[in-house]
Write a protein that holds these residues in place. Structure first.
Motif, PDB file in Angstrom:
ATOM      1  N   VAL A  13      -3.347  -5.378  14.850  1.00 61.00           N
ATOM      2  CA  VAL A  13      -2.752  -4.518  13.820  1.00 61.00           C
ATOM      3  C   VAL A  13      -3.194  -5.003  12.445  1.00 61.00           C
ATOM      4  O   VAL A  13      -3.155  -6.198  12.152  1.00 61.00           O
ATOM      5  N   PHE A  14      -3.628  -4.071  11.604  1.00 59.96           N
ATOM      6  CA  PHE A  14      -4.020  -4.370  10.231  1.00 59.96           C
ATOM      7  C   PHE A  14      -2.780  -4.709   9.408  1.00 59.96           C
ATOM      8  O   PHE A  14      -1.817  -3.945   9.388  1.00 59.96           O
ATOM      9  N   VAL A  15      -2.795  -5.872   8.726  1.00 59.56           N
ATOM     10  CA  VAL A  15      -1.624  -6.367   8.002  1.00 59.56           C
ATOM     11  C   VAL A  15      -1.802  -6.293   6.489  1.00 59.56           C
ATOM     12  O   VAL A  15      -0.903  -5.828   5.770  1.00 59.56           O
ATOM     13  N   TRP A  16      -2.960  -6.745   5.990  1.00 60.97           N
ATOM     14  CA  TRP A  16      -3.125  -6.859   4.530  1.00 60.97           C
ATOM     15  C   TRP A  16      -4.602  -6.788   4.189  1.00 60.97           C
ATOM     16  O   TRP A  16      -5.450  -7.305   4.932  1.00 60.97           O
ATOM     17  N   HIS A  17      -4.913  -6.146   3.061  1.00 61.84           N
ATOM     18  CA  HIS A  17      -6.275  -6.093   2.528  1.00 61.84           C
ATOM     19  C   HIS A  17      -6.184  -6.285   1.023  1.00 61.84           C
ATOM     20  O   HIS A  17      -5.300  -5.731   0.370  1.00 61.84           O
ATOM     21  N   GLU A  18      -7.077  -7.054   0.475  1.00 64.89           N
ATOM     22  CA  GLU A  18      -6.952  -7.405  -0.947  1.00 64.89           C
ATOM     23  C   GLU A  18      -7.059  -6.211  -1.886  1.00 64.89           C
ATOM     24  O   GLU A  18      -6.528  -6.233  -3.000  1.00 64.89           O
ATOM     25  N   SER A  19      -7.721  -5.124  -1.451  1.00 70.06           N
ATOM     26  CA  SER A  19      -7.876  -3.964  -2.331  1.00 70.06           C
ATOM     27  C   SER A  19      -6.688  -3.016  -2.280  1.00 70.06           C
ATOM     28  O   SER A  19      -6.493  -2.210  -3.193  1.00 70.06           O
ATOM     29  N   ILE A  20      -5.864  -3.101  -1.206  1.00 71.36           N
ATOM     30  CA  ILE A  20      -4.735  -2.163  -1.083  1.00 71.36           C
ATOM     31  C   ILE A  20      -3.399  -2.866  -0.893  1.00 71.36           C
ATOM     32  O   ILE A  20      -2.354  -2.234  -0.957  1.00 71.36           O
ATOM     33  N   GLY A  21      -3.427  -4.178  -0.649  1.00 73.06           N
ATOM     34  CA  GLY A  21      -2.188  -4.919  -0.445  1.00 73.06           C
ATOM     35  C   GLY A  21      -1.699  -4.822   0.992  1.00 73.06           C
ATOM     36  O   GLY A  21      -2.484  -4.635   1.923  1.00 73.06           O
ATOM     37  N   THR A  22      -0.379  -4.923   1.169  1.00 71.17           N
ATOM     38  CA  THR A  22       0.221  -4.886   2.497  1.00 71.17           C
ATOM     39  C   THR A  22       0.068  -3.493   3.113  1.00 71.17           C
ATOM     40  O   THR A  22       0.301  -2.479   2.451  1.00 71.17           O
ATOM     41  N   ALA A  23      -0.343  -3.459   4.371  1.00 67.89           N
ATOM     42  CA  ALA A  23      -0.620  -2.187   5.037  1.00 67.89           C
ATOM     43  C   ALA A  23       0.659  -1.386   5.253  1.00 67.89           C
ATOM     44  O   ALA A  23       1.768  -1.934   5.324  1.00 67.89           O
ATOM     45  N   SER A  24       0.498  -0.085   5.387  1.00 69.35           N
ATOM     46  CA  SER A  24       1.626   0.799   5.656  1.00 69.35           C
ATOM     47  C   SER A  24       2.281   0.420   6.981  1.00 69.35           C
ATOM     48  O   SER A  24       1.606   0.169   7.978  1.00 69.35           O
ATOM     49  N   GLY A  25       3.608   0.352   6.976  1.00 71.60           N
ATOM     50  CA  GLY A  25       4.350   0.004   8.175  1.00 71.60           C
ATOM     51  C   GLY A  25       4.573  -1.484   8.365  1.00 71.60           C
ATOM     52  O   GLY A  25       5.299  -1.895   9.270  1.00 71.60           O
ATOM     53  N   ILE A  26       3.946  -2.310   7.522  1.00 69.05           N
ATOM     54  CA  ILE A  26       4.120  -3.766   7.581  1.00 69.05           C
ATOM     55  C   ILE A  26       5.177  -4.165   6.549  1.00 69.05           C
ATOM     56  O   ILE A  26       5.111  -3.738   5.385  1.00 69.05           O
TER      57      ILE A  26
END
Length: 237
Positions: free
Chosen positions: A66-79
């Protein structure tokens, strides 16, 4: 790590600039308790972490990553927003901080960097919850039916009830370390947040009959000395 995750990472990652293939190093496991804050650190070598976009994923037992965090968008939706990533370019490190840890947070966490069609993942950090617990060990002899009908002998070493979820298993035959014929399962997390693993030593029937003492030893951070169980061939006749 499954191929679809690598494909997803390639879509998410954009190029800062590429300076060769990076290597990501992260601890094998970290232990904590519910309600506490924990930080997982991932160190990059083989390039500058500032030249790549960074991200984190989790994978729970018997589930897809599951995708948790990306530096360009922050915390993923649903996390939950208890999960926060950060990057320290001066030390070439990236971090995932989890505040107010919950029991459902127990998982394997993978750091990743990407750029220009490249996506590189760390080997994963297992987040263990609960108090440390020493493993229990059982050693099962080979089946007489297997020996007579298949001309093989398989011994089974069962290790269970341990926390954190990392152990080292070593087989010996008549006191000599044995690596050939050994297969060890992936460590599994149980519903009580302890862990279990099975290891198998398979020999030809003639080799089984030519030795006497078979031992399985386990190392775990809760143990001062390795835990060991042994069986003798003569006791199985």
């Amino acid at each position: 790590m499954t191929e679809w995750v690598r494909a997803l990472a390639a879509l998410l990652f954009c190029l800062h600039s590429a300076n060769g293939d990076p290597v990501l190093t992260q601890p094998g496991s970290i232990s904590t308790s519910p309600g506490k804050t924990v930080k997982i650190t991932c160190t990059m070598s083989g390039g500058s972490i500032g030249s790549y976009y960074t991200s984190w994923y989790w994978q729970k037992p018997r589930s897809a990553p599951v995708f948790v965090w990306h530096e360009s968008i922050g915390t993923a939706s649903g996390i939950p927003d208890r999960f926060t990533g950060s990057v320290d370019s001066s030390s070439n490190k990236m971090h995932l901080t989890i505040t107010n840890v919950q029991s459902e947070d127990a998982a394997d966490f993978y750091c990743a960097v990407g750029g220009s069609g490249i996506s590189t993942f760390g080997k994963g950090t297992k987040l263990n919850l609960g108090n440390p617990r020493a493993p229990s060990l059982s050693l099962l002899p080979p089946s007489p039916v297997q020996i007579t009908e298949k001309n093989k002998a398989t011994l089974v070493c069962l290790v269970s009830g341990f926390n954190p979820g990392a152990v080292e298993i070593q087989w010996t035959v008549d006191g000599n370390v044995r690596g050939n014929g050994v297969e060890t399962s992936r460590i599994q997390q149980e519903t009580d947040n302890t862990f279990s693993v099975s290891s198998y030593l398979t020999l030809s029937a003639s080799e089984w009959n030519s030795h006497e003492l078979y031992s399985c030893g386990v190392k775990h951070e809760t143990l001062t000395n390795p835990l060991q169980k042994s069986i003798t061939k003569s006791s199985c006749v």
